[in-house]
Write a protein that holds these residues in place. Structure first.
Motif, PDB file in Angstrom:
ATOM      1  N   MET A   1      31.714   8.805  10.458  1.00  0.00           N
ATOM      2  CA  MET A   1      31.042   9.583   9.422  1.00  0.00           C
ATOM      3  C   MET A   1      29.713  10.098   9.959  1.00  0.00           C
ATOM      4  SD  MET A   1      30.195   8.537   5.455  1.00  0.00           S
ATOM      5  CE  MET A   1      29.055   7.211   5.855  1.00  0.00           C
ATOM      6  N   SER A   2      29.357  11.296   9.545  1.00  0.00           N
ATOM      7  CA  SER A   2      28.075  11.904   9.864  1.00  0.00           C
ATOM      8  C   SER A   2      27.374  12.258   8.563  1.00  0.00           C
ATOM      9  CB  SER A   2      28.274  13.168  10.705  1.00  0.00           C
ATOM     10  OG  SER A   2      28.935  14.167   9.931  1.00  0.00           O
ATOM     11  N   VAL A   3      26.115  12.681   8.659  1.00  0.00           N
ATOM     12  CA  VAL A   3      25.402  13.098   7.454  1.00  0.00           C
ATOM     13  C   VAL A   3      26.108  14.281   6.807  1.00  0.00           C
ATOM     14  CG1 VAL A   3      23.237  14.056   6.578  1.00  0.00           C
ATOM     15  CG2 VAL A   3      23.184  12.191   8.237  1.00  0.00           C
ATOM     16  N   GLU A   4      26.549  15.234   7.611  1.00  0.00           N
ATOM     17  CA  GLU A   4      27.197  16.420   7.045  1.00  0.00           C
ATOM     18  C   GLU A   4      28.528  16.063   6.387  1.00  0.00           C
ATOM     19  OE1 GLU A   4      26.743  20.058   5.695  1.00  0.00           O
ATOM     20  OE2 GLU A   4      25.301  19.149   7.079  1.00  0.00           O
ATOM     21  N   SER A   5      29.279  15.151   6.978  1.00  0.00           N
ATOM     22  CA  SER A   5      30.543  14.752   6.351  1.00  0.00           C
ATOM     23  C   SER A   5      30.295  13.999   5.050  1.00  0.00           C
ATOM     24  CB  SER A   5      31.389  13.910   7.313  1.00  0.00           C
ATOM     25  OG  SER A   5      30.819  12.639   7.532  1.00  0.00           O
ATOM     26  N   LEU A   6      29.181  13.275   4.976  1.00  0.00           N
ATOM     27  CA  LEU A   6      28.820  12.603   3.725  1.00  0.00           C
ATOM     28  C   LEU A   6      28.513  13.633   2.638  1.00  0.00           C
ATOM     29  CD1 LEU A   6      28.278   9.994   2.165  1.00  0.00           C
ATOM     30  CD2 LEU A   6      25.960   9.976   3.141  1.00  0.00           C
ATOM     31  N   PHE A   7      27.803  14.710   2.996  1.00  0.00           N
ATOM     32  CA  PHE A   7      27.590  15.800   2.041  1.00  0.00           C
ATOM     33  C   PHE A   7      28.931  16.297   1.503  1.00  0.00           C
ATOM     34  CE2 PHE A   7      23.324  16.725   4.007  1.00  0.00           C
ATOM     35  CZ  PHE A   7      22.593  16.765   2.841  1.00  0.00           C
ATOM     36  N   ASN A   8      29.862  16.546   2.393  1.00  0.00           N
ATOM     37  CA  ASN A   8      31.164  17.088   1.988  1.00  0.00           C
ATOM     38  C   ASN A   8      31.917  16.124   1.082  1.00  0.00           C
ATOM     39  OD1 ASN A   8      30.713  19.431   3.485  1.00  0.00           O
ATOM     40  ND2 ASN A   8      31.684  18.601   5.327  1.00  0.00           N
ATOM     41  N   ASP A   9      31.865  14.838   1.398  1.00  0.00           N
ATOM     42  CA  ASP A   9      32.563  13.848   0.575  1.00  0.00           C
ATOM     43  C   ASP A   9      31.964  13.781  -0.832  1.00  0.00           C
ATOM     44  OD1 ASP A   9      34.151  13.279   2.736  1.00  0.00           O
ATOM     45  OD2 ASP A   9      33.114  11.411   3.269  1.00  0.00           O
TER      46      ASP A   9
ATOM     47  N   THR B   1      12.519   7.933   3.007  1.00  0.00           N
ATOM     48  CA  THR B   1      13.456   9.054   3.059  1.00  0.00           C
ATOM     49  C   THR B   1      14.887   8.523   3.055  1.00  0.00           C
ATOM     50  OG1 THR B   1      12.013  10.582   4.266  1.00  0.00           O
ATOM     51  CG2 THR B   1      14.378  10.863   4.572  1.00  0.00           C
ATOM     52  N   GLY B   2      15.691   9.052   2.131  1.00  0.00           N
ATOM     53  CA  GLY B   2      17.127   8.792   2.152  1.00  0.00           C
ATOM     54  C   GLY B   2      17.515   7.340   2.099  1.00  0.00           C
ATOM     55  N   SER B   3      16.859   6.548   1.258  1.00  0.00           N
ATOM     56  CA  SER B   3      17.170   5.112   1.248  1.00  0.00           C
ATOM     57  C   SER B   3      18.618   4.839   0.844  1.00  0.00           C
ATOM     58  CB  SER B   3      16.208   4.363   0.325  1.00  0.00           C
ATOM     59  OG  SER B   3      16.317   4.799  -1.019  1.00  0.00           O
ATOM     60  N   ALA B   4      19.155   5.628  -0.095  1.00  0.00           N
ATOM     61  CA  ALA B   4      20.550   5.441  -0.497  1.00  0.00           C
ATOM     62  C   ALA B   4      21.511   6.117   0.483  1.00  0.00           C
ATOM     63  CB  ALA B   4      20.775   5.983  -1.907  1.00  0.00           C
ATOM     64  N   VAL B   5      21.036   7.122   1.198  1.00  0.00           N
ATOM     65  CA  VAL B   5      21.861   7.787   2.218  1.00  0.00           C
ATOM     66  C   VAL B   5      22.076   6.835   3.390  1.00  0.00           C
ATOM     67  CG1 VAL B   5      22.065   9.764   3.766  1.00  0.00           C
ATOM     68  CG2 VAL B   5      20.979  10.051   1.525  1.00  0.00           C
ATOM     69  N   ALA B   6      20.999   6.212   3.865  1.00  0.00           N
ATOM     70  CA  ALA B   6      21.117   5.263   4.976  1.00  0.00           C
ATOM     71  C   ALA B   6      22.067   4.126   4.614  1.00  0.00           C
ATOM     72  CB  ALA B   6      19.742   4.716   5.338  1.00  0.00           C
ATOM     73  N   ARG B   7      22.017   3.688   3.374  1.00  0.00           N
ATOM     74  CA  ARG B   7      22.883   2.600   2.906  1.00  0.00           C
ATOM     75  C   ARG B   7      24.361   2.955   3.066  1.00  0.00           C
ATOM     76  NH1 ARG B   7      22.365   1.381  -3.375  1.00  0.00           N
ATOM     77  NH2 ARG B   7      23.320   3.445  -3.412  1.00  0.00           N
ATOM     78  N   ALA B   8      24.708   4.229   2.942  1.00  0.00           N
ATOM     79  CA  ALA B   8      26.108   4.661   3.039  1.00  0.00           C
ATOM     80  C   ALA B   8      26.686   4.436   4.435  1.00  0.00           C
ATOM     81  CB  ALA B   8      26.224   6.135   2.651  1.00  0.00           C
ATOM     82  N   PHE B   9      25.817   4.236   5.450  1.00  0.00           N
ATOM     83  CA  PHE B   9      26.272   4.058   6.826  1.00  0.00           C
ATOM     84  C   PHE B   9      26.314   2.591   7.256  1.00  0.00           C
ATOM     85  CE2 PHE B   9      24.989   8.437   6.575  1.00  0.00           C
ATOM     86  CZ  PHE B   9      25.906   9.106   7.370  1.00  0.00           C
ATOM     87  N   LEU B  10      26.049   1.680   6.329  1.00  0.00           N
ATOM     88  CA  LEU B  10      26.121   0.264   6.668  1.00  0.00           C
ATOM     89  C   LEU B  10      27.519  -0.094   7.176  1.00  0.00           C
ATOM     90  CD1 LEU B  10      24.195  -1.370   3.698  1.00  0.00           C
ATOM     91  CD2 LEU B  10      23.637  -1.681   6.121  1.00  0.00           C
ATOM     92  N   GLY B  11      27.569  -0.757   8.309  1.00  0.00           N
ATOM     93  CA  GLY B  11      28.848  -1.130   8.900  1.00  0.00           C
ATOM     94  C   GLY B  11      29.513  -0.012   9.670  1.00  0.00           C
ATOM     95  N   ASP B  12      28.919   1.176   9.651  1.00  0.00           N
ATOM     96  CA  ASP B  12      29.451   2.327  10.381  1.00  0.00           C
ATOM     97  C   ASP B  12      28.358   2.868  11.300  1.00  0.00           C
ATOM     98  OD1 ASP B  12      31.063   4.400  11.251  1.00  0.00           O
ATOM     99  OD2 ASP B  12      30.764   5.634   9.458  1.00  0.00           O
ATOM    100  N   GLY B  13      27.803   1.965  12.106  1.00  0.00           N
ATOM    101  CA  GLY B  13      26.733   2.323  13.028  1.00  0.00           C
ATOM    102  C   GLY B  13      25.380   1.809  12.603  1.00  0.00           C
ATOM    103  N   VAL B  14      25.203   1.491  11.337  1.00  0.00           N
ATOM    104  CA  VAL B  14      23.945   0.939  10.828  1.00  0.00           C
ATOM    105  C   VAL B  14      24.145  -0.538  10.526  1.00  0.00           C
ATOM    106  CG1 VAL B  14      22.281   0.983   8.932  1.00  0.00           C
ATOM    107  CG2 VAL B  14      23.075   3.127   9.942  1.00  0.00           C
ATOM    108  N   ALA B  15      23.308  -1.384  11.122  1.00  0.00           N
ATOM    109  CA  ALA B  15      23.419  -2.831  10.931  1.00  0.00           C
ATOM    110  C   ALA B  15      22.650  -3.300   9.707  1.00  0.00           C
ATOM    111  CB  ALA B  15      22.901  -3.558  12.169  1.00  0.00           C
TER     112      ALA B  15
END
Length: 274
Positions: A1-9, A229-243
């Motif tokens: 997943m990328s930031v742009e793909s998260l926008f699309n989802d 910045t983007g506290s809930a956005v960063a959370r979406a990447f937990l386990g997918d590159g973000v520890a």
């Protein structure tokens, strides 16, 4: 997943209600400067903030990137139009507001998926040290580990050292730390040498977050995001590159002298995560 793909989802309704059915109640802009006692650095920050229902989305940006006129132009707009169009910081703020509204941080804490940390009342120096100690506490590193710090805040340099880490500071606007450590503006230099990475959420607004994410995935280096910045956005990447994420929703610690909360997330604690 990328930031742009998260926008699309999100636009497709995969994370909650369709954004086309929602309205950004208000958009506002904040510009402030801070110099902590005993320091020689004046931090200058600009934020665009968006309110959606009971939640706020936030994104820091570089000077001149957004004009205050955005407040008049975007307030009351359909959320989907703000997710699709306009400067990236405004899009990030809209995405952050949506994800925070569909799952508020306080509800994640109540479910046991986040650890609330109360920052104490007091002057900026006390609150900044408490915040940055909470961020550094997300690092699981051996003594002497090299930690890339992308987006330099002096109390966080100190907190990483207190955890036994060796900071590798990187920032586009700062050339030296409070203690005279050289600060590089070459992100690849520190990403290649680091055993762990700590990055600010502002990397989402300057377009470097996906690069950091990819490099950490490739190298297996744990990535901790400290996010106003983007506290809930960063959370979406937990386990997918973000520890781990230190999520600090608006109003931020620097805007209050009273106790405020941040929320610490760890990928290993997420239900269904690994």
């Amino acid at each position: 997943m990328s930031v742009e793909s998260l926008f699309n989802d999100v636009l497709a309704g995969e994370h909650g209600p369709l954004p086309s059915e929602l309205t950004a109640t208000s958009v506002f802009w904040a510009h402030h400067g801070t110099r902590l006692k005993g320091g020689a650095t004046t931090y200058l920050n600009q934020y665009v903030l968006l309110r959606l229902g009971g939640s706020f989305g936030a994104c820091a940006f570089e000077a001149g990137e957004i004009d205050p006129a955005v407040c008049r132009e975007a307030s009351g707009s359909p959320l989907d139009s703000l997710l699709r169009e306009g400067p990236l910081p405004l899009r990030i703020a809209a995405l952050d507001a949506y994800l925070a509204e569909t799952r508020p941080h306080r509800e994640a804490a109540e479910a046991g998926d986040a650890e609330p940390v109360t920052l104490p009342a007091g002057p900026p120096e006390v609150r900044a040290r408490a915040r940055d100690a909470a961020i550094a506490g997300l690092l699981d590193i051996p003594d002497g580990a090299k930690v890339a710090l992308i987006g330099v805040v002096n109390p966080l340099i100190e907190a990483i050292r207190e955890r036994g880490g060796v900071p590798l500071p990187c920032d586009f606007n700062l050339r030296a730390t409070q203690w005279g450590d050289a600060v590089t503006d070459d992100m690849e230099e520190v990403l290649g040498a680091a055993e762990a990475v700590v990055a600010t959420g502002m990397t989402m607004s300057n377009g470097s977050f996906d690069t950091i994410l990819a490099r950490c995935r490739e190298r297996g280096a744990p990535l901790v995001v400290y996010a106003q910045t983007g506290s809930a956005v960063a959370r979406a990447f937990l386990g997918d590159g973000v520890a781990a994420v230190s999520a600090e929703p608006f109003p931020f610690s620097q805007f209050s002298a009273e106790p405020t909360a941040l929320y610490r997330y760890r990928a290993a604690l997420q239900k269904g995560g690994s």
